[in-house]
Design a protein around this motif. Structure first.
Motif, short mmCIF file in Angstrom:
data_model
loop_
_atom_site.label_atom_id
_atom_site.label_comp_id
_atom_site.label_asym_id
_atom_site.label_seq_id
_atom_site.Cartn_x
_atom_site.Cartn_y
_atom_site.Cartn_z
N LEU A 67 1.79 2.21 1.54
CA LEU A 67 1.69 0.82 1.09
C LEU A 67 2.48 -0.10 2.00
CD1 LEU A 67 1.95 1.20 -2.78
CD2 LEU A 67 -0.06 0.56 -1.44
N LEU A 68 3.66 0.38 2.42
CA LEU A 68 4.50 -0.42 3.32
C LEU A 68 3.70 -0.82 4.56
CD1 LEU A 68 7.43 -1.42 4.15
CD2 LEU A 68 7.61 0.75 5.36
N ILE A 69 3.01 0.16 5.12
CA ILE A 69 2.27 -0.08 6.37
C ILE A 69 1.12 -1.07 6.11
CG2 ILE A 69 0.83 1.01 8.13
CD1 ILE A 69 2.53 3.58 7.59
N VAL A 70 0.32 -0.77 5.07
CA VAL A 70 -0.86 -1.61 4.80
C VAL A 70 -0.42 -3.03 4.45
CG1 VAL A 70 -2.83 -1.96 3.28
CG2 VAL A 70 -2.27 0.33 4.08
N PHE A 71 0.57 -3.14 3.58
CA PHE A 71 1.00 -4.47 3.16
C PHE A 71 1.64 -5.23 4.32
CE2 PHE A 71 1.35 -3.23 -1.60
CZ PHE A 71 -0.02 -3.34 -1.71
N ALA A 72 2.30 -4.50 5.24
CA ALA A 72 2.89 -5.17 6.40
C ALA A 72 1.79 -5.85 7.21
CB ALA A 72 3.65 -4.15 7.25
N TRP A 73 0.70 -5.15 7.42
CA TRP A 73 -0.44 -5.76 8.15
C TRP A 73 -0.88 -7.04 7.46
CZ3 TRP A 73 -4.08 -0.87 8.49
CH2 TRP A 73 -3.59 0.01 9.48
N ILE A 74 -1.10 -6.90 6.12
CA ILE A 74 -1.63 -8.05 5.37
C ILE A 74 -0.63 -9.20 5.41
CG2 ILE A 74 -2.50 -8.85 3.14
CD1 ILE A 74 -3.26 -5.96 2.53
N LYS A 75 0.66 -8.87 5.29
CA LYS A 75 1.68 -9.92 5.30
C LYS A 75 1.66 -10.65 6.64
CE LYS A 75 4.84 -7.93 1.93
NZ LYS A 75 6.08 -7.17 1.70
N VAL A 76 1.53 -9.89 7.71
CA VAL A 76 1.49 -10.50 9.04
C VAL A 76 0.23 -11.37 9.16
CG1 VAL A 76 1.20 -10.04 11.51
CG2 VAL A 76 2.89 -8.76 10.17
N ALA A 77 -0.90 -10.82 8.70
CA ALA A 77 -2.17 -11.52 8.86
C ALA A 77 -2.23 -12.79 8.03
CB ALA A 77 -3.33 -10.60 8.49
N THR A 78 -1.68 -12.74 6.80
CA THR A 78 -1.84 -13.88 5.90
C THR A 78 -0.58 -14.74 5.80
OG1 THR A 78 -1.08 -12.61 4.01
CG2 THR A 78 -3.46 -12.60 4.45
#
Lengths: 285, 372
Positions: free
Chosen positions: A141-152
């Motif tokens: 989750l850390l990895i996936v959410f990090a992507w989303i946080k960066v993207a959004t």
């Protein structure tokens, strides 16, 4: 007629214990009492000590200096604790709600349908989060959410809610499905026979009877969410402390009986919820 | 196919108008690959206001046929019509047919009155009409005093009555009853049998009753359909089914039977064991070797040597059962034969003892030729 059956019931009630005494009884096995006592001691002694020192007047976790509620007062006046408590409760309430709805739908879909190919597979998939080590889920989750946080650029509570909802679903699903399986599905057939269209069958028969299972699932999910450290620690954004992560943070600094006081409150709250859960799932059969 | 049915002229002849439920070529197969055929091309017409019973052993398809009529199971093939209208495609909530379930299936979260009101509510009846009908139904099944009870507080017999009231309240065209008496004890079952007949009479609703209990079927029904292995073997009044069973299975399933080998020639049959009887053979039975049925109560035994028209037998066992005595006999051909004699008020002493030779008389007209 009812009098007669009552008498029979009383007579049976009187006869039963005598029968039971003759049956196989593990209590007679050697060592039963010591093992039982030791197990209870191991379970409850640490908790008792924790609760005991939460009332300590001094700052030590080991030296008793008299009775006081100061640590409860301190915790109640600690803005960080209050902030974390509100977040924890909100998170648990929202996650448990969403998870209950999803789990109810999943349970209906896996018990109130004609057997379909891959149904066992679906069971496994729904319950899989119970088998996956929490730390693995947390890292993923850390990895996936990090992507989303960066993207959004969005860093709000939604990540925690999504993560908690996800691991709460199997805990909700199990009691709800168990309830559905013990529920007589001819009741739904009967409702259909009595002119109820499918949606009315759901709202007038299935859901009212399923309610105890849903409540039980909700409470279980609530407690699990309230208690979670690992996934929360990995997923939370800066400043999004929950009660467990706050306490974990405190342990790295100076440990005072304030932690005991908070723990005791959580313990009591949890015990109350679990007791309610037990009552509700046992009653209204 | 469907268009054909819907454009067909409305039923006009008296016989057609009388039919409530008509099944034509209903086949039900469970499971796609190597499926189990629960109903095999079943056709039957059930008349309006009739107490119709589907009788057969478990697994014969009687409950499946009931579920097809209720709409719980779609037929694999065939057409089901109600009052001449094809209802094969209607879901259960759109069929004016209600069911009394074997386990009653009362809603445990509702009171007795709310259970009975459920169907009426779903039909969108007005509050006052619902209230009146519920009261009427409670009166009909003599349960007025229990209207606000929870169903879990009721005895089996009371639950049975509530289930009946609930199914009758919407005034269905047809009431389906799926072995509703099987969970009751014998005394209560006898009471409910009479009660059901009374309800059917008072409401004028067509009852389709499923049971495996032949005695229940005989005492309650206007007509009985005997089923076996997904087929209807015979339809007829209880008297016809008992007295003139078409097949060995029907004879065997209903009442006690003796099957004997015989030779048929025209309207005369000669038993292998001796004796010639005049019969009306069923259609499709050719002259030659046949099986015949004789009911045990249609034969009598006396001690002594057989005279004219009597058969020589040996008494093997004698079973006393209160109102009657059954003698298990062996015929000269080695075939076994049961003869049931009503017991006389005083010990008459005319019966032979076990092991004795005796004389058997089969009443004229007691011999029925079977199809198989």
């Amino acid at each position: 007629m009812s009098e007669a059956s009552l008498t029979t019931a009383i007579v049976e009630e009187r006869v039963k214990p005598a029968k039971r005494r003759r049956a196989y009884n593990v209590r007679r096995l050697p060592g039963f009492a010591p093992i039982a006592l030791f197990t209870f001691f191991a379970l409850y002694a640490p908790l008792s000590i924790l609760v005991f020192y939460s009332f300590n007047a001094g700052t030590s976790l080991a030296i008793w200096e008299g009775f006081s509620l100061r640590w409860y007062q301190q915790a109640a006046n600690n803005a960080q604790v209050l902030d974390a408590a509100v977040r924890s409760l909100l998170l648990a309430a929202v996650s448990a709600s969403v998870a209950s709805v999803a789990a109810t739908m999943a349970a209906l879909a896996t018990t109130r349908t004609r057997r379909f190919k891959g149904r066992t597979m679906i069971y496994a998939l729904i319950n899989q989060p119970l088998m996956v080590p929490e730390i693995v889920t947390a890292v993923a989750l850390l990895i996936v959410f990090a992507w989303i946080k960066v993207a959004t650029g969005y860093t709000g509570m939604i990540y925690l809610i999504a993560a908690h909802t996800a691991f709460c679903i199997p805990f909700c699903y199990l009691p709800i499905r168990a309830r559905l399986e013990t529920m007589d599905d001819t009741l739904e057939v009967a409702a259909r026979d009595l002119y109820a269209p499918p949606l009315k069958v759901l709202t007038r028969v299935t859901l009212p009877l399923l309610w105890p299972g849903i409540i039980a699932g909700y409470m279980l999910a609530f407690v699990i969410s309230l208690d979670d450290v690992v996934i929360t620690e990995f997923v939370k954004s800066a400043g999004q402390e929950t009660i467990p992560t706050y306490m974990l943070g405190q342990l790295r600094r100076v440990v005072t009986p304030e932690v005991n006081a908070i723990s005791t409150v959580i313990l009591v709250a949890g015990a109350v919820l679990v007791t309610l859960f037990f009552w509700i799932s046992r009653g209204r059969r | 196919m469907n268009a054909l049915h819907s454009t067909a002229a409305p039923p006009s002849s008296a016989a057609e108008r009388e039919t409530a439920i008509e099944a034509r070529g209903i086949t039900k197969i469970f499971g796609a690959a190597n499926g189990f055929m629960a109903l095999d091309n079943v056709s039957v017409a059930i008349r309006r206001n009739e107490f119709f019973t589907l009788l057969g052993p478990s697994g014969c398809g009687k409950t499946t046929l009931l579920r097809v009529i209720a709409g719980f199971e779609p037929p694999t093939m065939g057409v089901l019509s109600l009052n001449g209208r094809d209802i094969s495609q209607l879901p259960p909530n759109k069929r004016p047919v209600n069911t009394v379930f074997q386990n009653y299936a009362l809603f445990p979260h509702m009171s007795v009155a709310n259970n009975i009101a459920f169907g009426l509510e779903m039909l969108g009846k007005s509050k006052s009409e619902i209230k009146d009908t519920v009261t009427e139904m409670l009166k009909l099944v003599q349960m007025e005093h229990l209207r606000s009870r929870r169903t879990s507080e009721l005895s089996g017999g009371q639950q049975q009555r509530v289930a009946l009231a609930r199914a009758l309240a919407p005034k269905p065209e047809v009431l389906l009853l799926d072995e509703p008496l099987s969970a009751l004890d014998l005394k209560l079952r006898k009471e409910m049998q009479i009660e059901l007949k009374r309800l059917q009479h008072e409401t004028g609703i067509t009852f389709i009753f499923v049971t495996h209990d032949q005695e229940e079927a005989l005492t309650m029904s206007d007509r009985i359909a005997v089923m076996s292995a997904g087929k209807i073997l015979q339809v007829g009044s209880p008297r016809e089914i008992y007295a003139k069973p078409a097949e060995r299975f029907v004879a065997n399933f209903i009442g006690e039977s003796n099957f004997l080998n015989a030779t048929l020639a025209g309207d005369s049959v000669t038993l292998d064991a001796g004796g010639r009887f005049t019969v009306t053979p069923p259609e499709g039975v050719a002259d030659g070797e046949v099986s015949v049925l004789v009911r045990p109560e249609h034969a009598s035994v006396r001690a002594g040597e057989p005279g004219a028209g009597e058969l020589a037998v040996t008494v093997e066992t004698i079973v006393y059962s209160g109102d009657a005595t059954t003698l298990h006999l062996k015929l000269a051909t080695g075939e076994t034969f049961k003869a049931k004699q009503p017991n006389a008020p005083a010990e008459a002493g005319v019966l032979p003892a076990e092991g004795d030779s005796a004389a058997l008389t089969i009443a004229p007209g007691a011999v029925t030729v079977l199809k198989d």
